[in-house]
Write a protein that holds these residues in place. Structure first.
Motif, PDB file in Angstrom:
ATOM      1  N   GLY A 310       0.841  -1.215  -0.030  1.00  0.00           N
ATOM      2  CA  GLY A 310      -0.091   0.105   0.092  1.00  0.00           C
ATOM      3  C   GLY A 310       0.886   1.422  -0.008  1.00  0.00           C
ATOM      4  N   GLU A 311       2.117   1.266   0.714  1.00  0.00           N
ATOM      5  CA  GLU A 311       2.831   2.368   0.803  1.00  0.00           C
ATOM      6  C   GLU A 311       3.572   2.681  -0.412  1.00  0.00           C
ATOM      7  N   LEU A 316       4.181   5.847  -5.574  1.00  0.00           N
ATOM      8  CA  LEU A 316       4.073   5.875  -6.913  1.00  0.00           C
ATOM      9  C   LEU A 316       3.298   6.803  -7.548  1.00  0.00           C
ATOM     10  N   GLU A 317       2.124   6.914  -6.779  1.00  0.00           N
ATOM     11  CA  GLU A 317       1.011   7.742  -7.209  1.00  0.00           C
ATOM     12  C   GLU A 317       1.815   9.368  -6.988  1.00  0.00           C
ATOM     13  N   LYS A 318       2.500   9.682  -5.953  1.00  0.00           N
ATOM     14  CA  LYS A 318       3.061  10.892  -5.780  1.00  0.00           C
ATOM     15  C   LYS A 318       4.093  11.224  -6.749  1.00  0.00           C
ATOM     16  N   LEU A 319       4.672  10.136  -7.100  1.00  0.00           N
ATOM     17  CA  LEU A 319       5.994  10.389  -8.042  1.00  0.00           C
ATOM     18  C   LEU A 319       5.395  10.624  -9.377  1.00  0.00           C
ATOM     19  N   GLY A 339       3.184  -6.647  -6.585  1.00  0.00           N
ATOM     20  CA  GLY A 339       4.020  -5.433  -6.857  1.00  0.00           C
ATOM     21  C   GLY A 339       3.465  -4.701  -8.142  1.00  0.00           C
ATOM     22  N   PHE A 340       4.100  -4.026  -8.835  1.00  0.00           N
ATOM     23  CA  PHE A 340       3.719  -3.084  -9.812  1.00  0.00           C
ATOM     24  C   PHE A 340       4.633  -3.075 -10.993  1.00  0.00           C
ATOM     25  N   ARG A 341       3.944  -3.163 -12.184  1.00  0.00           N
ATOM     26  CA  ARG A 341       4.851  -3.176 -13.661  1.00  0.00           C
ATOM     27  C   ARG A 341       4.914  -1.624 -13.841  1.00  0.00           C
ATOM     28  N   CYS A 342       6.152  -1.295 -14.022  1.00  0.00           N
ATOM     29  CA  CYS A 342       6.260   0.098 -14.450  1.00  0.00           C
ATOM     30  C   CYS A 342       6.917   0.434 -15.722  1.00  0.00           C
ATOM     31  N   GLY A 343       6.633   1.645 -16.184  1.00  0.00           N
ATOM     32  CA  GLY A 343       7.088   2.227 -17.402  1.00  0.00           C
ATOM     33  C   GLY A 343       7.867   3.348 -17.434  1.00  0.00           C
ATOM     34  N   LEU A 357      12.490   6.511  -4.765  1.00  0.00           N
ATOM     35  CA  LEU A 357      11.287   5.779  -3.749  1.00  0.00           C
ATOM     36  C   LEU A 357      12.101   5.123  -2.690  1.00  0.00           C
ATOM     37  N   GLU A 358      13.350   4.672  -2.739  1.00  0.00           N
ATOM     38  CA  GLU A 358      14.091   4.233  -1.652  1.00  0.00           C
ATOM     39  C   GLU A 358      14.494   5.555  -0.712  1.00  0.00           C
TER      40      GLU A 358
END
Length: 600
Positions: A310-311, A316-319, A339-343, A357-358
């Protein structure tokens, strides 16, 4: 503010040609900061930008400058990134400007990104001021550089300004040229408000902060405004400018650039490229937004701890708000969980997002091997785009597989041409052109499959040319290729996170190298672990991690051999049973193995 005294401009250049240093000199000259407040790369606020010495985000700052014998002018400077992965930031910055300073390093000359960014500025119809920087360097060739600007970029460089951003020489001439040559912004102060949102970010206390360029009308606090794409209305709480510190102002008029806080809570409402207008007097037509950037490199991001899912979504939404060229959607993996598939636009873009993110959101992440967007035609004629090996249909259902192709433009000194041509050939490239721009500089144009470039092409290019070659590329289409899905199985269980799509010819070598790499990374268990590389149902390579064995014969010395045999058989049966129920924990380094196999 009289709009005739406003100049909106951007600094564009190849990476490391001195954009941020020149911006520092402008801040000093215009007195925006006291000398004790100054530090190098003042506008690069992110820790990552300072550490890597690159600009990642475009930054806007308002300067007040008085030319000799003239009246004070307001200069809105937008400092832009130079790396090919962040060209989208450059496009956004240029949309808010009327002019651009084209900065070229006098010792390195015109590079690939210089040409690409100059063309972006020409497409936006901006007034371009050529500046030759770093003239104080021992190897500087200012006259040769001006010739290159004219011949390679195609701009008139007769009045190019000679400067050294490091010691401030020529900085005042650049500001004078901006006032004299860059046109003032057009727009009607009495018309309904029309503002272009060209950047936005999330503030945990104030909500979404949007950076706008006012095209028509005026924006002030207590005004009811509307975001045209979503049709949502808000009340403006505060407007201000960065000079370079945030400074609240009474209003923003035509041609001005500044920030607006209007209590926007939902991250996705403030889209970059959207138009901000007055709720009671809506503008007739919206600003021309930005062309939607299509991510071309895809990777899976998974939290190490499952409860952080959730975090991770929130982060990711904020980025995503601050970087609309980045995309994500949920996905699951049997090996890694949720997890998430990111482009992303490129590999550096992926690295930066992962590191942000880290650092900024304290996430611990596992990243799967990056891949590109493939086009699949099935036997029943359906065409779909696939961004992950897991989404690829069964081999029997695929009629045709196409991979994205880029046109790469490489500028290099002549000494390294042979090695670079060989590298492009090894990566299945097609030569399109080879042009000698000067006695010592060559422009090589190649068509290359994007998945060959994604992993280590840039590093190898820099190694071969000792850092002198520069690369710019754009995706131009698709090729039909004999591609196959390479799977890895550990003890008969497929590890979906390690699957890749590879060219048929290199499948065996890739599979063998991956299996060997995994054998070294997977720790020994109480039972034997079989690692197999497969295509479809066919095993093409196998490696084994030997079992840890207890010496069960230690207490048998001399005597009947059948006693020893019985103990060994008993141990063998135990290992077999263990293998059936045993689960192999795959270390995180294994997921990076796919990246390092090629470079070795």
């Amino acid at each position: 503010m009289d709009q005739r005294l406003i100049r909106n401009f951007s600094i564009i250049a190849h990476i490391d040609h001195g954009k941020s240093t020149l911006a520092d000199r402008f801040l000093e000259l215009t007195g925006a900061l006291r000398p004790r407040e100054m530090e190098a790369q003042m506008l690069d606020a992110m820790d990552l930008e300072r550490e890597r010495g690159i600009t990642i985000k475009a930054h806007a700052v308002r300067l007040t400058y008085t030319p000799k014998g003239g009246v004070p002018h307001v200069l809105n400077l937008i400092d832009t990134p130079g790396h090919v992965d962040f060209s989208y930031e450059v496009t956004r910055a240029l949309t808010a400007c009327e002019g651009a300073v084209l900065l070229v390093d006098a010792s390195q000359g015109v590079e690939a990104q210089t040409v690409a960014n100059a063309y972006l500025a020409v497409d936006q119809d901006l007034e371009i001021v050529p500046v030759v920087n770093k003239i104080d360097l021992p190897g500087a060739q200012p006259m040769e550089t001006t010739r290159q600007i004219e011949e390679i970029v195609g701009l008139d460089a007769t009045d190019a300004i000679m400067a050294s951003a490091k010691d401030g020489a020529g900085a005042r001439d650049v500001l004078d040229a901006i006032v004299a040559r860059v046109p003032a912004p057009d727009g009607d102060q009495s018309a309904p408000l029309k503002g272009l949102i060209f950047d936005s970010w999330y503030d945990s206390y104030r909500g979404v902060v949007v950076l706008i360029r006012v095209v028509d009308g005026v924006i002030k606090p207590k005004m009811k405004v509307r975001l045209m794409a979503k049709g949502q209305d808000y009340e403006v709480e505060q407007v201000g400018v960065f000079s370079p510190k945030p400074q609240v102002v009474g209003q923003l008029g035509v041609g001005e650039v500044g920030f607006v806080i209007a209590g926007i809570k939902t991250v996705s409402d403030a889209q970059i490229g959207d138009t901000l207008t007055e709720a009671s007097r809506v503008t007739d037509e919206a600003c021309v937004g930005f062309t939607e950037m299509k991510p071309m490199v895809f990777a899976g991001l998974y939290p190490v701890e499952g409860h952080q899912y959730g975090e991770l979504r929130e982060a990711l939404e904020k980025l995503r708000l601050n970087d609309s060229s980045f995309f994500f959607e949920p996905e699951t993996s049997t090996a890694l969980g949720f997890g998430f598939r990111c482009g992303f636009l490129g590999l550096l873009h992926l690295e930066i997002i992962q590191e942000r993110l880290e650092r900024e959101y304290d996430m611990e992440l596992v990243t799967t091997a990056p891949g590109v967007l493939y086009r699949v035609t099935t036997t029943d004629g359906e065409i779909s785009e696939v961004d992950s090996p897991a989404k690829l249909p069964d081999a029997g259902l695929i009629a045709e597989l196409q991979e994205p192709v880029i046109t790469a433009m490489i500028l290099t000194p002549t000494d390294y041409v042979g090695g670079i041509l060989q590298l492009c050939q090894d990566k299945r490239g097609l030569q399109k052109g080879l042009e000698y721009l000067a006695t010592h500089r060559v422009m090589i144009t190649y068509e290359l499959p994007f998945n060959e470039v994604v992993l280590d092409f840039y590093d190898k290019l820099k190694t071969l040319s000792r850092g002198y070659a520069s690369l710019d590329y754009h995706v131009t289409g698709y090729w039909k290729s004999p591609l196959v899905k390479l799977d890895l199985q550990v003890n008969g269980d497929p590890v979906d996170a390690l699957s890749t799509i590879v060219h048929k010819e290199s499948a065996y070598t890739r599979g063998r190298a991956l299996a060997v790499k995994l054998r070294k990374l997977i720790p020994r268990q109480m039972f034997e672990v079989a690692i197999q590389a497969t295509i479809g149902g066919r095993i093409i390579a196998r490696e084994s991690v030997k079992a840890l064995r207890k010496n069960v014969l230690a207490k048998c010395y001399g005597g009947d051999i059948s006693r020893k045999r019985k103990l060994l058989e008993k141990q063998k049966e135990g290992k077999r049973r263990m293998k059936r129920v045993g689960r192999v924990e795959i270390p995180q380094e294994a997921f990076l193995a796919v990246l390092t196999v090629d470079s070795e």
